[in-house]
Design an enzyme around this catalytic site. Structure first.
Site, PDB file in Angstrom:
ATOM      1  N   ILE A  18       3.252  -4.106   4.055  1.00 28.71           N
ATOM      2  CA  ILE A  18       2.423  -3.668   2.754  1.00 28.71           C
ATOM      3  C   ILE A  18       1.385  -2.368   3.080  1.00 28.71           C
ATOM      4  O   ILE A  18       1.442  -1.407   2.487  1.00 28.71           O
ATOM      5  CB  ILE A  18       1.581  -4.773   2.344  1.00 28.71           C
ATOM      6  N   ASP A  57      -7.677  -8.819  -6.457  1.00 30.94           N
ATOM      7  CA  ASP A  57      -6.954  -9.301  -7.085  1.00 30.94           C
ATOM      8  C   ASP A  57      -6.852 -11.142  -6.492  1.00 30.94           C
ATOM      9  O   ASP A  57      -6.143 -12.022  -6.752  1.00 30.94           O
ATOM     10  CB  ASP A  57      -5.522  -8.972  -6.812  1.00 30.94           C
ATOM     11  N   ALA A  59      -5.117  -8.969  -0.600  1.00 29.27           N
ATOM     12  CA  ALA A  59      -4.657  -9.532   0.416  1.00 29.27           C
ATOM     13  C   ALA A  59      -4.940 -11.196   0.529  1.00 29.27           C
ATOM     14  O   ALA A  59      -4.552 -12.007  -0.016  1.00 29.27           O
ATOM     15  CB  ALA A  59      -5.144  -9.028   1.842  1.00 29.27           C
ATOM     16  N   ARG A  60      -6.416 -11.642   1.098  1.00 31.60           N
ATOM     17  CA  ARG A  60      -6.952 -12.963   0.841  1.00 31.60           C
ATOM     18  C   ARG A  60      -8.279 -12.994   0.551  1.00 31.60           C
ATOM     19  O   ARG A  60      -9.121 -12.099   1.101  1.00 31.60           O
ATOM     20  CB  ARG A  60      -6.716 -13.518   2.167  1.00 31.60           C
ATOM     21  N   GLU A 109     -10.562 -18.943  -5.441  1.00 29.08           N
ATOM     22  CA  GLU A 109      -9.728 -18.999  -6.405  1.00 29.08           C
ATOM     23  C   GLU A 109      -8.899 -20.168  -6.860  1.00 29.08           C
ATOM     24  O   GLU A 109      -8.356 -20.293  -8.074  1.00 29.08           O
ATOM     25  CB  GLU A 109      -8.593 -17.531  -6.332  1.00 29.08           C
TER      26      GLU A 109
HETATM   27  C1  COI Z   1       1.757 -14.847  -0.698  1.00 30.24           C
HETATM   28  O1  COI Z   1       2.960 -14.417  -0.859  1.00 30.24           O
HETATM   29  O2  COI Z   1       1.107 -15.523   0.263  1.00 30.24           O
HETATM   30  C2  COI Z   1       0.894 -14.349  -1.904  1.00 30.24           C
HETATM   31  O3  COI Z   1      -0.242 -14.216  -1.679  1.00 30.24           O
HETATM   32  C3  COI Z   1       1.507 -14.317  -3.172  1.00 30.24           C
HETATM   33  C4  COI Z   1       1.403 -15.950  -3.717  1.00 30.24           C
HETATM   34  C5  COI Z   1       0.370 -16.016  -4.860  1.00 30.24           C
HETATM   35  C6  COI Z   1       2.795 -16.247  -4.081  1.00 30.24           C
END
Ligand code: COI
Length: 332
Positions: A155, A258, A233-234, A263
């Site tokens: 990414i 995002d 990312a996280r 969340e």
């Molecule tokens: C992941 O692939 O771990 C993501 O963060 C996307 C997920 C919301 C499907």
């Protein structure tokens, strides 16, 4: 071979059904998440595929072992909600989808940043109210900025390409150096150096575990004035309260979020008819200097199709050969 796929959303169904037809393999589609209760539906199946944001309960894996199911394939990349020790104890192998569309996330990063740099959020709000004035929403140009890419996995590398295409100066940090990025001489020696020298920091690293943030009061104080954070990312990489305060008091220009540390239970849920209790998130939503989206960076047709089909391909490989290219090393 009979497979069962848990936590399936409407938009994923057609890809799973298509794969099932093309491969002539039965896949039972279940919309419920995988829990110690719903795992009972898996009795008689050979492998479990799943996706959810809620933590996977350890008991699920005891039941899988009892049923003789020894592979679980995730339709996503992150395994931070999986109790790896419980899988090991039950002799269960795990696969993920490490690369469903790096471009989806990388494109989101630049889209979110552009929305912030050109004040779209405030402009849209004004236009909705028929206020068509320019000021005070003067923009900033990406080609004048230094973008620090934290993490140069697939990414991060896709993000570097896109940001370079916009004419930004790109610098990068990663513990292990990728030869392509090394060749371009983009690496700086530490995350601190990246933070200190970037006008925009875009995060493309995994979670570092609860309480281990990259963006917090201390690191923000070292950053350039008016810098911007982009996080697709996280959520737990950022202390959101510190970030909000830094934007509110003018140290930072703004942020694209995002993902959010709290969340789970909020994102991808319709809370429009409920009292919203998260005061910090409320402030973030109100601020024109925060672009907030509910974990949608991945959410494109290409990515969703790949998540559905690659997870099933990995499962087949695991069941037929005992391994797959997407198997997670549980000993790391
Ligand atoms: C992941 O692939 O771990 C993501 O963060 C996307 C997920 C919301 C499907």
């Amino acid at each position: 071979m009979k497979l069962i796929d848990f936590g399936v959303r409407e938009d994923e169904k057609k890809y799973i059904q298509e794969w099932s037809r093309d491969n002539n393999i039965e896949v039972k589609i279940v919309s419920d998440l995988l829990t110690p209760e719903t795992v009972k539906l898996a009795q008689g199946y050979d492998g479990i595929v799943a996706y959810q944001q809620l933590p996977y309960d350890e008991k699920i894996f005891d039941v899988m072992n009892e049923y003789g199911i020894h592979v679980i394939s995730l339709r996503n990349v992150g395994v931070d909600n999986v109790p790896l020790a419980a899988l090991k104890r039950n002799n269960i192998r795990l696969t993920n989808v490490p690369s469903y569309s790096p471009e989806a996330i990388a494109e989101y990063s630049v889209a979110g940043l552009m929305a912030l740099l050109r004040n779209f959020k405030h402009m849209f709000r004004k236009v909705d109210n028929h206020d068509f004035r320019w000021a005070p929403d003067i923009g900033r140009e990406l080609n004048e900025l230094t973008v620090g890419v934290a993490g140069t996995g697939r990414i991060g590398r896709a993000a570097i390409k896109i940001y370079q295409g916009f004419g930004a100066k790109v610098i990068a940090f990663n513990k292990f150096h990728n030869p392509d990025i090394e060749k371009q001489d983009l690496y700086v020696d530490s995350l601190d150096t990246l933070l200190k020298n970037s006008d925009v920091v875009t995060l493309h690293i995994p979670s570092l575990g609860k309480g281990h943030t990259v963006i917090n009061r201390d690191s923000i104080s070292e950053m350039k004035d008016n810098a911007i954070i982009v996080n697709s990312a996280r959520g737990d990489l950022i202390n959101t309260k510190d970030l909000y305060e830094a934007v509110a008091n003018g140290k930072l220009y703004g942020a694209v979020m995002d993902v959010y540390e709290n969340e789970v239970g909020i994102f991808n849920t319709d809370l429009s008819d409920q009292e919203f209790k998260d005061d910090l998130l409320k402030k973030v939503i109100q601020s024109p200097r925060f672009i907030l989206t509910p974990h949608i960076a991945f959410y494109t047709t290409k990515a969703v199709k790949n998540m559905a089909t690659i997870s099933l391909d990995s499962m087949v490989s695991e069941l037929q050969t005992g391994t797959s290219e997407n198997e997670i090393n549980l000993d790391k």
